[in-house]
Design a protein around this motif. Structure first.
Motif, mmCIF file in Angstrom:
data_model
loop_
_atom_site.group_PDB
_atom_site.id
_atom_site.type_symbol
_atom_site.label_atom_id
_atom_site.label_comp_id
_atom_site.label_asym_id
_atom_site.label_seq_id
_atom_site.Cartn_x
_atom_site.Cartn_y
_atom_site.Cartn_z
ATOM 1 N N CYS A 111 -6.453 -3.692 5.450
ATOM 2 C CA CYS A 111 -5.891 -4.933 4.896
ATOM 3 C C CYS A 111 -5.127 -4.646 3.611
ATOM 4 C CB CYS A 111 -7.006 -5.946 4.636
ATOM 5 S SG CYS A 111 -7.736 -6.666 6.131
ATOM 6 N N ALA A 112 -5.710 -3.816 2.753
ATOM 7 C CA ALA A 112 -5.042 -3.476 1.489
ATOM 8 C C ALA A 112 -3.727 -2.757 1.748
ATOM 9 C CB ALA A 112 -5.959 -2.601 0.634
ATOM 10 N N ILE A 113 -3.728 -1.828 2.695
ATOM 11 C CA ILE A 113 -2.515 -1.067 3.019
ATOM 12 C C ILE A 113 -1.412 -1.996 3.506
ATOM 13 C CG2 ILE A 113 -1.573 0.631 4.634
ATOM 14 C CD1 ILE A 113 -4.384 2.026 4.469
ATOM 15 N N HIS A 114 -1.781 -3.034 4.248
ATOM 16 C CA HIS A 114 -0.789 -3.959 4.797
ATOM 17 C C HIS A 114 -0.368 -5.046 3.796
ATOM 18 C CE1 HIS A 114 -1.773 -2.232 8.737
ATOM 19 N NE2 HIS A 114 -0.676 -2.809 9.187
ATOM 20 N N LEU A 115 -1.288 -5.471 2.956
ATOM 21 C CA LEU A 115 -1.022 -6.657 2.137
ATOM 22 C C LEU A 115 -0.582 -6.353 0.706
ATOM 23 C CD1 LEU A 115 -4.005 -8.936 3.245
ATOM 24 C CD2 LEU A 115 -1.627 -9.040 4.025
ATOM 25 N N LEU A 116 -0.972 -5.207 0.180
ATOM 26 C CA LEU A 116 -0.640 -4.883 -1.205
ATOM 27 C C LEU A 116 0.627 -4.037 -1.278
ATOM 28 C CD1 LEU A 116 -4.155 -3.930 -2.665
ATOM 29 C CD2 LEU A 116 -3.034 -6.166 -2.652
ATOM 30 N N PRO A 117 1.337 -4.092 -2.400
ATOM 31 C CA PRO A 117 2.473 -3.184 -2.598
ATOM 32 C C PRO A 117 2.017 -1.739 -2.465
ATOM 33 C CG PRO A 117 2.457 -4.908 -4.278
ATOM 34 C CD PRO A 117 1.160 -5.025 -3.536
ATOM 35 N N TYR A 118 2.947 -0.868 -2.128
ATOM 36 C CA TYR A 118 2.637 0.528 -1.808
ATOM 37 C C TYR A 118 1.703 1.196 -2.824
ATOM 38 C CZ TYR A 118 3.482 5.572 -1.328
ATOM 39 O OH TYR A 118 3.334 6.931 -1.212
ATOM 40 N N GLU A 119 2.098 1.259 -4.087
ATOM 41 C CA GLU A 119 1.297 1.972 -5.069
ATOM 42 C C GLU A 119 -0.023 1.263 -5.344
ATOM 43 O OE1 GLU A 119 3.281 3.284 -8.567
ATOM 44 O OE2 GLU A 119 4.931 4.233 -7.483
ATOM 45 N N ASP A 120 -0.029 -0.062 -5.274
ATOM 46 C CA ASP A 120 -1.277 -0.806 -5.467
ATOM 47 C C ASP A 120 -2.262 -0.506 -4.342
ATOM 48 O OD1 ASP A 120 -0.440 -1.988 -7.801
ATOM 49 O OD2 ASP A 120 0.195 -3.856 -6.867
ATOM 50 N N SER A 121 -1.745 -0.390 -3.122
ATOM 51 C CA SER A 121 -2.636 -0.119 -1.989
ATOM 52 C C SER A 121 -3.255 1.274 -2.108
ATOM 53 C CB SER A 121 -1.873 -0.253 -0.665
ATOM 54 O OG SER A 121 -0.901 0.771 -0.505
ATOM 55 N N LEU A 122 -2.463 2.248 -2.551
ATOM 56 C CA LEU A 122 -2.999 3.598 -2.742
ATOM 57 C C LEU A 122 -4.050 3.611 -3.851
ATOM 58 C CD1 LEU A 122 0.240 5.766 -2.466
ATOM 59 C CD2 LEU A 122 -1.559 5.496 -0.750
ATOM 60 N N ALA A 123 -3.744 2.947 -4.949
ATOM 61 C CA ALA A 123 -4.687 2.886 -6.068
ATOM 62 C C ALA A 123 -5.994 2.221 -5.626
ATOM 63 C CB ALA A 123 -4.068 2.126 -7.234
ATOM 64 N N PHE A 124 -5.878 1.211 -4.779
ATOM 65 C CA PHE A 124 -7.057 0.512 -4.261
ATOM 66 C C PHE A 124 -7.931 1.470 -3.452
ATOM 67 C CE2 PHE A 124 -9.252 -1.818 -0.910
ATOM 68 C CZ PHE A 124 -9.896 -2.820 -1.623
ATOM 69 N N VAL A 125 -7.318 2.213 -2.548
ATOM 70 C CA VAL A 125 -8.062 3.161 -1.720
ATOM 71 C C VAL A 125 -8.688 4.254 -2.583
ATOM 72 C CG1 VAL A 125 -7.883 4.913 0.092
ATOM 73 C CG2 VAL A 125 -6.711 2.710 0.358
#
Length: 222
Positions: A111-125
């Motif tokens: 969900c994070a990978i699809h919904l968040l901006p690219y760098e935000d999704s990576l930082a989240f993971v």
């Protein structure tokens, strides 16, 4: 009087032209900077959220090297790993190697990978993998500006995220038999796998080897 007016108009035009030139030059620098590495190298990482080897790779190698490789590499994460999918009464059900918590973590990161901006999704993971054993730690991993909207991700795990997670499974390489499974520029072999998962230097040197942009990134010429 006319002569004075003429000089004033000329001065105004000169002022406008100078500012236009300054504006164009500044924008040219920005465009040049953004296009310097316009052809990014794809780094595909197939992993499982609770797999010890996947956790080690993300924590100790991928996350610490991110800022070095970010200018010329596009990281494509896929947390499906060796999950198995079935359909029960029209609902997608998942069986993960490390239990239900891993399925939940995989769907959440999907969900994070699809919904968040690219760098935000990576930082989240990256953040989530630091404390993956804590089922609720992900909430602190959301960017501050959207942390109050964590319900969006939570709701995603119950509906659309399950479909996206299943779709990720369809993207797995047919030969995948281990995670993390590393693909650089569309290529995978034992050498790439071993070098990328051994240490940061192995990852960066492999990425530099496959990087085709000119000029080469600074990390590749140091």
């Amino acid at each position: 009087m006319r002569k004075s007016l003429k000089y004033s108009i000329c001065a105004l035009l000169l002022f406008v032209l100078i500012n236009i030139c300054i504006y164009l030059s500044l924008n040219y620098v920005e465009v040049e900077k953004s296009d310097k590495y316009s052809s990014r190298l794809d780094l595909n990482v197939y992993y499982e959220t609770h797999c010890p080897d996947s956790i080690r790779f993300i924590r100790n190698i991928l996350a610490p090297s991110f800022h070095q490789i970010n200018p010329f590499v596009r990281i494509i994460l896929n947390p499906y790993g060796k999950t198995r999918t079935t359909t029960v009464d029209g609902r997608l059900e998942f069986s993960c190697q490390h239990g239900e918590a891993e399925c939940y973590g995989g769907i959440l990161q999907t969900c994070a990978i699809h919904l968040l901006p690219y760098e935000d999704s990576l930082a989240f993971v990256f953040c989530m993998e630091k404390d993956i054993a804590n089922r609720h730690s992900w909430r602190k991993c959301l960017p501050k500006r959207i942390r109050k909207d964590y319900d969006t991700l939570l709701n995603c795990t119950k509906h659309r995220g399950r479909e996206w997670f299943n779709d990720f499974g369809k993207l797995n390489p047919v030969e995948l038999n281990w995670v993390p499974w590393i693909v650089v520029g569309g290529k995978h072999d034992e050498r790439i796998q071993e070098q990328c998962t051994t240490n940061i230097q192995g990852l960066t040197s492999t990425l530099c080897e496959f990087a085709s942009m000119n000029p080469k990134p600074d990390i590749c010429t140091a």
